[in-house]
Design an enzyme around this catalytic site. Structure first.
Site, short mmCIF file in Angstrom:
data_model
loop_
_atom_site.label_atom_id
_atom_site.label_comp_id
_atom_site.label_asym_id
_atom_site.label_seq_id
_atom_site.Cartn_x
_atom_site.Cartn_y
_atom_site.Cartn_z
N LYS A 111 0.84 -1.21 0.00
CA LYS A 111 0.00 0.00 0.00
C LYS A 111 0.87 1.25 0.00
O LYS A 111 0.57 2.23 -0.68
CB LYS A 111 -0.95 0.01 1.20
CG LYS A 111 -1.77 -1.26 1.32
CD LYS A 111 -3.26 -1.08 1.34
CE LYS A 111 -3.88 -2.40 0.99
NZ LYS A 111 -5.20 -2.66 0.87
N LYS A 194 -4.12 -11.00 -6.75
CA LYS A 194 -5.25 -11.28 -5.87
C LYS A 194 -6.46 -10.45 -6.26
O LYS A 194 -6.33 -9.28 -6.62
CB LYS A 194 -4.84 -10.94 -4.43
CG LYS A 194 -5.85 -11.37 -3.38
CD LYS A 194 -5.45 -10.89 -1.99
CE LYS A 194 -5.95 -9.49 -1.73
NZ LYS A 194 -6.50 -9.25 -0.41
N LYS A 197 -10.56 -5.72 -3.18
CA LYS A 197 -11.58 -4.67 -3.33
C LYS A 197 -10.98 -3.29 -3.55
O LYS A 197 -11.63 -2.41 -4.07
CB LYS A 197 -12.58 -4.70 -2.17
CG LYS A 197 -12.04 -4.41 -0.79
CD LYS A 197 -13.20 -4.40 0.18
CE LYS A 197 -12.93 -5.16 1.47
NZ LYS A 197 -11.82 -4.63 2.27
P1 ATP Z 1 -8.27 -4.34 0.35
O1 ATP Z 1 -8.19 -4.49 -1.14
O2 ATP Z 1 -9.02 -3.15 0.83
O3 ATP Z 1 -6.96 -4.56 1.05
P2 ATP Z 1 -9.38 -6.99 0.44
O4 ATP Z 1 -10.29 -7.19 -0.69
O5 ATP Z 1 -8.04 -7.65 0.40
O6 ATP Z 1 -9.23 -5.48 0.81
P3 ATP Z 1 -9.89 -7.40 3.22
O7 ATP Z 1 -10.82 -6.51 3.93
O8 ATP Z 1 -8.43 -7.19 3.41
O9 ATP Z 1 -10.19 -7.46 1.68
O10 ATP Z 1 -10.22 -8.89 3.54
C1 ATP Z 1 -11.30 -9.42 4.24
C2 ATP Z 1 -11.10 -10.91 4.33
O11 ATP Z 1 -11.24 -11.48 3.02
C3 ATP Z 1 -9.70 -11.30 4.81
O12 ATP Z 1 -9.76 -12.46 5.62
C4 ATP Z 1 -8.96 -11.57 3.54
O13 ATP Z 1 -7.86 -12.43 3.72
C5 ATP Z 1 -10.07 -12.21 2.70
N1 ATP Z 1 -9.80 -12.02 1.27
C6 ATP Z 1 -9.63 -10.85 0.63
N2 ATP Z 1 -9.41 -11.03 -0.69
C7 ATP Z 1 -9.42 -12.38 -0.87
C8 ATP Z 1 -9.23 -13.20 -2.01
N3 ATP Z 1 -9.00 -12.67 -3.19
N4 ATP Z 1 -9.33 -14.54 -1.85
C9 ATP Z 1 -9.58 -15.08 -0.65
N5 ATP Z 1 -9.76 -14.36 0.47
C10 ATP Z 1 -9.69 -13.03 0.38
#
Ligand code: ATP
Ligand code: LTN
Length: 327
Positions: A111, A194, A197
């Site tokens: 980030k 990955k 969001k």
């Molecule tokens: P950001 O992009 O804002 O960092 P994110 O999409 O990675 O967010 P988080 O809020 O960090 O989402 O994650 C919420 C939960 O969902 C965490 O347990 C994270 O590990 C899981 N998660 C996020 N993206 C994935 C993915 N692509 N596959 C599986 N699990 C995920």
């Protein structure tokens, strides 16, 4: 029974990755212990966000938790900011995690790399301190997360060890756990990245219309060749779609390969789209009902009350251990 805890930060629209890697799993294991699932709204402030978006995202996540089947009778669902013990404990614990180890966190490096050095907030750097507090406040042993969050849980384990060595047995040792299939759902437009969001290229959002979801799957990047085979190295696109399909249908990879023997990518993508829609149609309907019912506010209020009891007990134990006077 071990306490279970996890959370999601309301930084944007939830994705199918969040659903498969986290939310669906929370609902599956909620009765295996005392379960706490929260909305990490203080964590969402570590990157710039509009107040209106933060509010809406937070309410959305609560509604998605409920729509996925989290039952407020067995799971304490709450907002992190409704339980002040998180912030209070973080002020203490920030002294027990070190600059060196915080600067080595992959999430921070990723980030921070996208930002102007002068504008990286202290909160982004200290993110794992607050996260460790989220975990230890509830004496949590099981932390179900996607793969990207494991490093943070490992750092929390280091903190617990350090703290208990110094002050005696005060905190419970947590452990990260991941779903068997789907701990890292990849982007549909670049299956080496990955699905995330905050980097929404190639995402399926839970808020997408069902026909948009279908379109996104049908146009997902695939690989050379035409075989449906699980091979992350050489077939990252198909392997990712197989993971989604397996996570939603419960079918093993070998079974899927057999099912699609002699068939092409198009047939397979149609089946994946059907599986996603099968799961998402009732889920989205429940979400709509919940959002318009007023249930979210009720659940969050009740959840904060329940969460505060155990969080305040842990906070008092820590305050006493470190020698804060009058506790
Ligand atoms: P950001 O992009 O804002 O960092 P994110 O999409 O990675 O967010 P988080 O809020 O960090 O989402 O994650 C919420 C939960 O969902 C965490 O347990 C994270 O590990 C899981 N998660 C996020 N993206 C994935 C993915 N692509 N596959 C599986 N699990 C995920
Ligand atoms: N960092 C996590 C959200 C989160 C969390 C937690 C997860 C905050 N505190 C405690 C598990 C346990 C994320 O980005 N998903």
């Amino acid at each position: 029974m071990d306490n279970i805890l996890s959370g999601i930060k309301p930084t944007g629209k939830l994705t199918l990755g969040n659903y498969i890697g986290a939310i669906k799993n929370f609902a599956r294991i909620q009765n295996e212990g005392d379960t706490f699932v929260f909305i990490a709204d203080l964590h969402a402030l570590t990157l710039p966000i509009e107040p209106e978006d933060l509010r809406n995202n937070s309410r959305d996540i609560a509604a998605y938790y409920l729509a996925a089947g989290l039952d407020p009778k067995s799971t304490t669902i709450f907002l992190q900011s409704d339980v002040p013990a998180h912030s209070e404990l973080a002020v203490i614990m920030q002294n027990f995690l070190y600059m060196g180890e915080l600067s080595r966190m992959t999430q921070f490096k990723d980030k921070a790399q996208k930002m102007d050095n002068e504008a990286i907030g202290l909160g982004l750097f200290a993110y794992p301190v607050l996260m460790a507090c989220d975990i230890v406040l509830y004496n949590s042993k099981r932390i179900p997360v996607g793969e990207d969050q494991v490093q943070h849980v490992e750092l929390c384990r280091d903190l617990v060890k350090r703290f208990n060595n110094r002050y005696g047995d005060t905190l419970v040792m947590p452990r990260a756990e991941m779903v068997k299939v789907g701990k890292r759902i990849m982007s549909l437009s670049d299956p080496t990245k990955k699905m995330s969001k905050s980097d929404p290229k190639g995402d399926i959002f839970l808020s997408d219309d069902l026909n948009v979801m279908r379109k996104k799957i049908m146009s997902a990047v695939t690989d050379l060749g035409h075989e449906i085979k699980y091979d992350v190295e050489n077939k990252p696109g198909i392997s990712n779609l197989m993971t989604i399909y397996s996570a939603l249908t419960g079918k093993e990879f070998a079974e899927i390969e057999k099912e699609f023997e002699g068939k092409g990518y198009g047939d397979f993508k149609r089946a994946v789209a059907d599986a996603v829609i099968n799961e998402m149609e009732p889920f989205k309907k429940r979400y709509e009902e919940i959002i318009s019912s007023g249930l979210v506010d009720e659940v969050l209020e009740e959840g904060a009350k329940k969460a505060s009891v155990i969080a305040n007990e842990t906070l008092a134990r820590v305050q006493k251990a470190v020698g804060l006077y009058h506790k």
